[in-house]
Design a protein around this motif. Structure first.
Motif, PDB file in Angstrom:
ATOM      1  N   PRO A 523       0.830  -1.203   0.000  1.00 44.11           N
ATOM      2  CA  PRO A 523       0.000   0.000   0.000  1.00 44.11           C
ATOM      3  C   PRO A 523       0.866   1.255   0.000  1.00 44.11           C
ATOM      4  CG  PRO A 523       0.115  -0.907   2.197  1.00 44.11           C
ATOM      5  CD  PRO A 523       0.875  -1.853   1.312  1.00 44.11           C
ATOM      6  N   GLN A 524       0.233   2.384  -0.287  1.00 41.46           N
ATOM      7  CA  GLN A 524       1.024   3.611  -0.433  1.00 41.46           C
ATOM      8  C   GLN A 524       1.749   4.009   0.849  1.00 41.46           C
ATOM      9  OE1 GLN A 524      -0.925   7.250  -1.800  1.00 41.46           O
ATOM     10  NE2 GLN A 524       1.116   8.135  -1.893  1.00 41.46           N
ATOM     11  N   TRP A 525       1.266   3.501   1.972  1.00 39.23           N
ATOM     12  CA  TRP A 525       1.888   3.849   3.246  1.00 39.23           C
ATOM     13  C   TRP A 525       3.311   3.334   3.374  1.00 39.23           C
ATOM     14  CZ3 TRP A 525      -1.240   7.019   5.677  1.00 39.23           C
ATOM     15  CH2 TRP A 525      -2.618   6.887   5.482  1.00 39.23           C
ATOM     16  N   ALA A 526       3.655   2.285   2.619  1.00 37.73           N
ATOM     17  CA  ALA A 526       4.917   1.581   2.855  1.00 37.73           C
ATOM     18  C   ALA A 526       6.128   2.508   2.758  1.00 37.73           C
ATOM     19  CB  ALA A 526       5.046   0.416   1.883  1.00 37.73           C
ATOM     20  N   GLY A 527       6.213   3.234   1.644  1.00 39.85           N
ATOM     21  CA  GLY A 527       7.409   4.045   1.402  1.00 39.85           C
ATOM     22  C   GLY A 527       7.632   5.117   2.454  1.00 39.85           C
ATOM     23  N   SER A 528       6.527   5.617   3.041  1.00 42.95           N
ATOM     24  CA  SER A 528       6.682   6.705   4.008  1.00 42.95           C
ATOM     25  C   SER A 528       6.935   6.176   5.419  1.00 42.95           C
ATOM     26  CB  SER A 528       5.452   7.605   3.991  1.00 42.95           C
ATOM     27  OG  SER A 528       4.286   6.856   4.264  1.00 42.95           O
ATOM     28  N   CYS A 529       6.994   4.855   5.565  1.00 48.02           N
ATOM     29  CA  CYS A 529       7.247   4.288   6.890  1.00 48.02           C
ATOM     30  C   CYS A 529       8.696   4.440   7.328  1.00 48.02           C
ATOM     31  CB  CYS A 529       6.905   2.805   6.907  1.00 48.02           C
ATOM     32  SG  CYS A 529       5.192   2.502   7.279  1.00 48.02           S
ATOM     33  N   TRP A 530       9.587   4.709   6.386  1.00 45.32           N
ATOM     34  CA  TRP A 530      10.999   4.717   6.787  1.00 45.32           C
ATOM     35  C   TRP A 530      11.814   5.764   6.038  1.00 45.32           C
ATOM     36  CZ3 TRP A 530      15.398   3.258   3.828  1.00 45.32           C
ATOM     37  CH2 TRP A 530      15.105   2.898   2.505  1.00 45.32           C
ATOM     38  N   TYR A 531      11.185   6.685   5.298  1.00 51.04           N
ATOM     39  CA  TYR A 531      11.936   7.618   4.450  1.00 51.04           C
ATOM     40  C   TYR A 531      12.863   8.508   5.247  1.00 51.04           C
ATOM     41  CZ  TYR A 531       8.748  11.506   5.588  1.00 51.04           C
ATOM     42  OH  TYR A 531       8.041  12.486   6.229  1.00 51.04           O
ATOM     43  N   TYR A 532      12.440   8.830   6.479  1.00 45.85           N
ATOM     44  CA  TYR A 532      13.272   9.688   7.333  1.00 45.85           C
ATOM     45  C   TYR A 532      14.610   9.022   7.624  1.00 45.85           C
ATOM     46  CZ  TYR A 532      11.487   6.372  10.658  1.00 45.85           C
ATOM     47  OH  TYR A 532      11.183   5.181  11.277  1.00 45.85           O
ATOM     48  N   LEU A 533      14.662   7.705   7.577  1.00 47.39           N
ATOM     49  CA  LEU A 533      15.942   7.006   7.791  1.00 47.39           C
ATOM     50  C   LEU A 533      16.803   7.072   6.540  1.00 47.39           C
ATOM     51  CD1 LEU A 533      14.642   3.881   9.735  1.00 47.39           C
ATOM     52  CD2 LEU A 533      16.117   5.699  10.639  1.00 47.39           C
ATOM     53  N   ARG A 534      16.168   6.994   5.380  1.00 45.54           N
ATOM     54  CA  ARG A 534      16.941   7.008   4.135  1.00 45.54           C
ATOM     55  C   ARG A 534      17.575   8.385   3.911  1.00 45.54           C
ATOM     56  NH1 ARG A 534      19.900   3.460   1.493  1.00 45.54           N
ATOM     57  NH2 ARG A 534      20.065   3.928  -0.726  1.00 45.54           N
ATOM     58  N   PHE A 535      16.883   9.449   4.299  1.00 46.86           N
ATOM     59  CA  PHE A 535      17.446  10.793   4.136  1.00 46.86           C
ATOM     60  C   PHE A 535      18.798  10.925   4.830  1.00 46.86           C
ATOM     61  CE2 PHE A 535      13.067  12.878   3.536  1.00 46.86           C
ATOM     62  CZ  PHE A 535      13.307  13.151   2.195  1.00 46.86           C
ATOM     63  N   VAL A 536      18.960  10.173   5.872  1.00 52.01           N
ATOM     64  CA  VAL A 536      20.179  10.256   6.666  1.00 52.01           C
ATOM     65  C   VAL A 536      21.387   9.783   5.850  1.00 52.01           C
ATOM     66  CG1 VAL A 536      21.296   9.068   8.598  1.00 52.01           C
ATOM     67  CG2 VAL A 536      19.031  10.078   8.903  1.00 52.01           C
ATOM     68  N   ASP A 537      21.140   8.886   4.929  1.00 50.45           N
ATOM     69  CA  ASP A 537      22.240   8.271   4.174  1.00 50.45           C
ATOM     70  C   ASP A 537      21.708   7.769   2.826  1.00 50.45           C
ATOM     71  OD1 ASP A 537      24.703   7.204   3.621  1.00 50.45           O
ATOM     72  OD2 ASP A 537      24.451   5.438   4.909  1.00 50.45           O
ATOM     73  N   PRO A 538      21.266   8.723   1.973  1.00 50.67           N
ATOM     74  CA  PRO A 538      20.390   8.348   0.859  1.00 50.67           C
ATOM     75  C   PRO A 538      21.053   7.565  -0.278  1.00 50.67           C
ATOM     76  CG  PRO A 538      20.887  10.680   0.800  1.00 50.67           C
ATOM     77  CD  PRO A 538      21.462  10.170   2.072  1.00 50.67           C
ATOM     78  N   ARG A 539      22.375   7.608  -0.367  1.00 47.54           N
ATOM     79  CA  ARG A 539      22.984   6.931  -1.520  1.00 47.54           C
ATOM     80  C   ARG A 539      23.672   5.629  -1.136  1.00 47.54           C
ATOM     81  NH1 ARG A 539      19.689   9.678  -3.236  1.00 47.54           N
ATOM     82  NH2 ARG A 539      19.936  11.829  -3.885  1.00 47.54           N
ATOM     83  N   ASN A 540      23.475   5.188   0.079  1.00 52.82           N
ATOM     84  CA  ASN A 540      24.116   3.955   0.545  1.00 52.82           C
ATOM     85  C   ASN A 540      23.539   2.772  -0.231  1.00 52.82           C
ATOM     86  OD1 ASN A 540      25.101   1.776   2.027  1.00 52.82           O
ATOM     87  ND2 ASN A 540      25.089   2.961   3.928  1.00 52.82           N
TER      88      ASN A 540
END
Ligand code: ANZ
Length: 855
Positions: A523-540
């Motif tokens: 569901p659309q909710w999935a991607g927004s469940c953890w995006y704040y973590l990816r911003f921390v290190d987005p190209r890893n």
């Protein structure tokens, strides 16, 4: 005073600085380990709820929260923090897919186009995002990790003892089925909201009055095999761990209500002539002596067993009748109660009384045990039901004196209840529960309203599940094969059956001779469940987030830690925050993140209404387009106005005149430095700006402004910070000579709010006064407040309207003419007498009185 003055040249200044910031990567943020990273600085992580890039572009509601976080971030930077302030796109979702169905255009293309528009619009507003960290949930390099996190859920179970997630690999001696039954991501046959029109299941929240929220298609209930996430395993922690968060009481209450913790007891009622118990859940075991009938949910597994021959036709007919209804329809309070007797009888364990067993749709199979004891004297729904079907009503709780309600549901004193007579409700509950426990007739329990999360959608434009099926059993796609990218399809249309569109891509589905891919999407909710973590290190590309970066930005050593400030709309107050907190806690349990909670401080901005005070909507034609505002007044004015409208968290209407007002203020700031000759289009540097020692009155207003603006930014009271800057500008406008040091310091204060004009003016000042510290302003430290300049005496001034005394105000003893005027006009009592009239003149007798002349 509406004479048209020439606009200051925002149309040249704003693009110029935006180019500068982009070229110099002014807002680039370094991670621990990056060359040039300064570990001595404290960190601050400021996050916006990232937008869904819709085809309509940005509306004025978006920049409200974004400007608030931008000001906050800029201020923190100037205070010497390492600030993380990122932006990205939550881009999976139905609109892009529906557009694809209509036009055949791949959702990736429309999504890209929409993202480009959004990005350009945000850049045009001068936000200090680190664009190098931009992420997009539909990017395979991103959703690879969404799928990876799903696999962590799939491969985990909740250890009941520690209440933490553990790998299923640690489960010993269980069969495959037993392991599958314990996974945090599992498959179940569940009743779903199936929408034939959209060809997908919908979450309860996506169904309004039996129709889909999007499109208004009818929705029906049907059983379907679905992926579920076991969020209920975390219900208790999701409530308890709210405690330390800096969230508003309102939002915390929303979350608690949604999870719906309810303490009570399960009680066994023996079925007469059958070796079976009906177990009920009740929050009021103290009312057991008042139970006059029982109700099973129509779907309850015991219904067939206890229904007597005489009643079986009626029971069957009733079950068919309610089969299609949603829980919402079934439990609506206002509705006429329906039900039928099963003919079965159960025995009340506290007094051996025989009571009839009914089925009725107001009892839900999905809550508690799916069965109740009915106490019509003290429960409203039971009362309605008993009245309708002429069942006995027996009072067992005496209300505190005075209450004469027919159905008293509150706490009181037990009566007609031999074991607990005379006891107040709380004590009666405890005693009767203990009595039941001793005899193995019942036990204390806690129930939650929260249901497991239906996590599958029959849609194209979402993350595919990294799951394979073989011989009816599921298993994970090997991690090395992530991401699982959706296949290219010619035809995005739903299949019209429960089969998702991905099932049409036969080659893609066929994984091997034996194994096939799962065809549902997340569901659309999935991607927004953890995006704040990816911003921390987005190209890893070896980990969803690097450990050092995660520890630094999420605040491993802080309690509770997490994003320092999170700002977004109240529409996400429940689900997004709940889902994200759930994933975060699982990742925490498994040792992948270092804090228990994702968002330490949360603020919800208020809705911006149309100029007419109504919610903005296309059909009302009251939508304000930020592009038009920027074209006419500039981005600095839009930003400033969005913050000047009122307190951030308040709902407030748009006002075009208000934009003109703040635009005039910025024009006045520009004229503190410039004069224009009316003939030519040139702005000349003002001869009044001089390198002189500031007068005490100027230092005073300056330092008052430093103090107030700094404190107001910290408390997110941007509107009052702006008022203070207006007072400052008025005073300096009135000054014969304007000391350059005072003006330069003021530009620092204005900078977070209106970064373009302040950078430009500061650059102009630097060119003329070589002693000033070189910019860019946004990288220079915030000015120091000095108390010694504001020690002050005050005086009382009389304020008159048309010669009549209306108020007395206290102002500082050396308030100038402008300050007196501003303070007098700000008085609420004076405003009452000015309402509906026009301001004609303001007469000021220094140190004594202000007379406001209106007509
Ligand atoms: C007897 C009773 C007497 C109740 C009384 C209430 C008042 P909350 O607080 O929402 O948890 N109930 C239990 N399971 C149900 C189900 N599956 N469908 C519909 N209703 C159900 O509410 C718990 C109460 O709701 C329970 O306590 C039960 O009614 C009812 F004076 O039991 B009570």
């Amino acid at each position: 005073m509406s004479e048209k003055r020439r606009q200051y040249p925002f149309d040249i200044i704003e693009p110029k600085w935006q180019r500068y910031w982009e070229e110099h990567k002014t807002y680039r943020t370094l991670n621990p380990g990056d060359p040039g990273f300064d570990p001595a600085r404290p960190k601050y992580y400021v996050l916006d709820m990232f937008p869904y890039p819709s085809g309509d572009g940005l509306h004025v509601g978006h920049p409200e929260g974004y400007t608030a976080t931008d000001i906050f971030s800029r201020h923190k930077r100037k205070l010497g923090f390492n600030v993380l302030h990122p932006m990205g796109w939550d881009a999976f979702g139905l609109p892009a897919e529906q557009y694809a169905i209509k036009t055949g255009q791949h959702p990736r293309i429309t999504t890209e186009r929409n993202v480009e528009r959004f990005r350009a619009q945000l850049k045009r507003l001068g936000f200090c995002y680190d664009w190098d960290r931009e992420i997009n949930t539909t990017d395979p390099a991103y959703f690879r990790w969404t799928q990876w996190i799903f696999l962590q859920l799939y491969n985990s179970y909740l250890d009941e003892e520690t209440k933490t997630a553990r790998p299923v690999a640690e489960l010993q001696g269980l069969s495959r089925e037993q392991v599958d039954a314990r996974r945090l991501a599992y498959v179940a046959e569940v009743q779903v909201n199936w929408c034939p029109g959209l060809g997908t299941v919908l979450a309860n929240e996506e169904v309004v009055d039996g129709k889909s929220e999007v499109g208004g298609f009818p929705v029906e209930r049907r059983p379907l095999r679905q992926w579920m996430l076991r969020i209920t395993a975390y219900a208790e922690r999701l409530i308890d761990e709210l405690e330390d968060l800096e969230w508003s009481d309102g939002i915390k209450r929303h979350q608690r209500d949604w999870i719906g913790r309810s303490e009570g007891a399960e009680v066994n009622f023996r079925v007469e002539n059958l070796d079976r118990d009906i177990t009920v859940f009740t929050t009021r075991p103290d009312t057991l002596f008042g139970a006059t009938y029982m109700v099973l949910a129509p779907e309850h597994p015991l219904v067939d067993t206890i229904t007597t021959g005489a009643q079986s036709d009626a029971v069957e007919a009733y079950r068919r009748e309610v089969g299609g209804k949603s829980d919402m329809d079934r439990t609506a309070l206002a509705k006429v109660k329906t039900g039928v007797a099963t003919g079965g009888v159960a025995i009340n364990p506290v007094n051996g009384e025989r009571i009839p067993v009914w089925i009725a749709d107001y009892v839900l199979i999905s809550y508690g045990t799916g069965a109740i004891m009915a106490v019509p004297a003290h429960d409203e729904r039971d009362h309605e039901f008993a009245t309708q079907f002429h069942l006995p009503i027996r009072q067992v709780v005496e209300p505190p004196s005075g209450s004469t309600e027919k159905c008293f549901t509150g706490n009181g004193t037990s009566i007609n209840s031999p074991l607990i007579d005379g006891l107040p409700t709380q004590e009666a509950k405890r005693k009767i529960t203990a009595w039941l426990e001793e005899r193995a007739l019942g036990r204390k329990t806690i129930n939650y309203k929260l249901r497991d999360w239906l996590f599958a959608r029959q849609r194209y434009w979402g993350e595919p599940f990294p799951i394979l099926w073989e011989n009816g059993a599921h298993r994970a796609v090997p991690e090395s094969e992530l991401p699982v990218v959706p296949p290219a399809l010619e035809d995005y249309k739903p299949t019209g059956t429960a089969e998702p569109p991905l099932a049409k891509a036969l080659d893609w589905v066929r994984y091997s001779e034996e194994a096939a891919r799962e065809t549902n999407t997340m569901p659309q909710w999935a991607g927004s469940c953890w995006y704040y973590l990816r911003f921390v290190d987005p190209r890893n590309d070896t980990r969803f987030v690097g450990a050092d970066a995660e520890r630094y930005w999420m605040g491993a050593n802080q309690k509770p830690g997490g994003v320092d400030l999170y700002v977004g709309g109240t529409e996400h107050a429940v689900l997004h925050l709940l889902y994200a907190r759930f994933w975060h806690k699982v990742l925490y349990d498994l040792g992948y993140v270092s804090t228990m909670e994702p968002f330490q401080k949360l603020v919800n901005q208020g809705l911006i209404l149309g100029e007419d005070g109504q919610k903005m909507s296309k059909s009302r034609g009251n939508v304000v387009n930020p592009d038009h505002v920027v074209a006419e007044y500039g981005a600095d004015s839009l930003r400033l106005f969005e913050m000047f409208m009122g307190p951030l968290e308040q709902v407030k209407p748009w006002s075009t005149r208000g934009v003109e007002g703040v635009n005039r203020f910025l024009g006045r700031v520009w004229r503190l430095f410039h004069e224009s000759d009316e003939e030519s289009t040139n702005w000349n540097f003002s001869s009044r700006v001089q390198d002189i020692e500031p007068a005490p009155s100027h230092l005073k207003i300056l330092h008052e402004t430093i103090r107030k603006v700094g404190a107001d930014i910290e408390s997110l009271s941007f509107n009052t910070a702006i008022s203070q800057m207006m007072i400052f500008a008025n005073e300096l406008t009135a000054a014969e000579v304007r000391p350059v040091s005072v003006l330069a310091t003021f530009l620092h204060l204005l900078n977070p709010f209106s970064p373009h004009i302040s950078e430009e003016l500061y650059e102009i000042l630097c060119a003329r006064f070589p002693n000033l510290r070189r910019g860019p302003l946004s990288e220079l430290p915030w000015p120091q407040f000095e108390q010694k300049y504001v020690l002050e005496d005050t005086m009382e001034i009389v304020v008159q309207v048309n010669g009549k005394m209306r108020d007395r105000i206290v102002v500082s003893a050396d308030a100038g003419v402008e300050a007196l005027k501003t303070a007098a006009l700000a008085s609420g009592r004076v405003a009452e007498h000015m309402a509906g009239k026009q301001l004609k003149n303001v007469i000021i007798v220094p140190k004594r009185l202000v007379n406001i002349v209106v007509r």
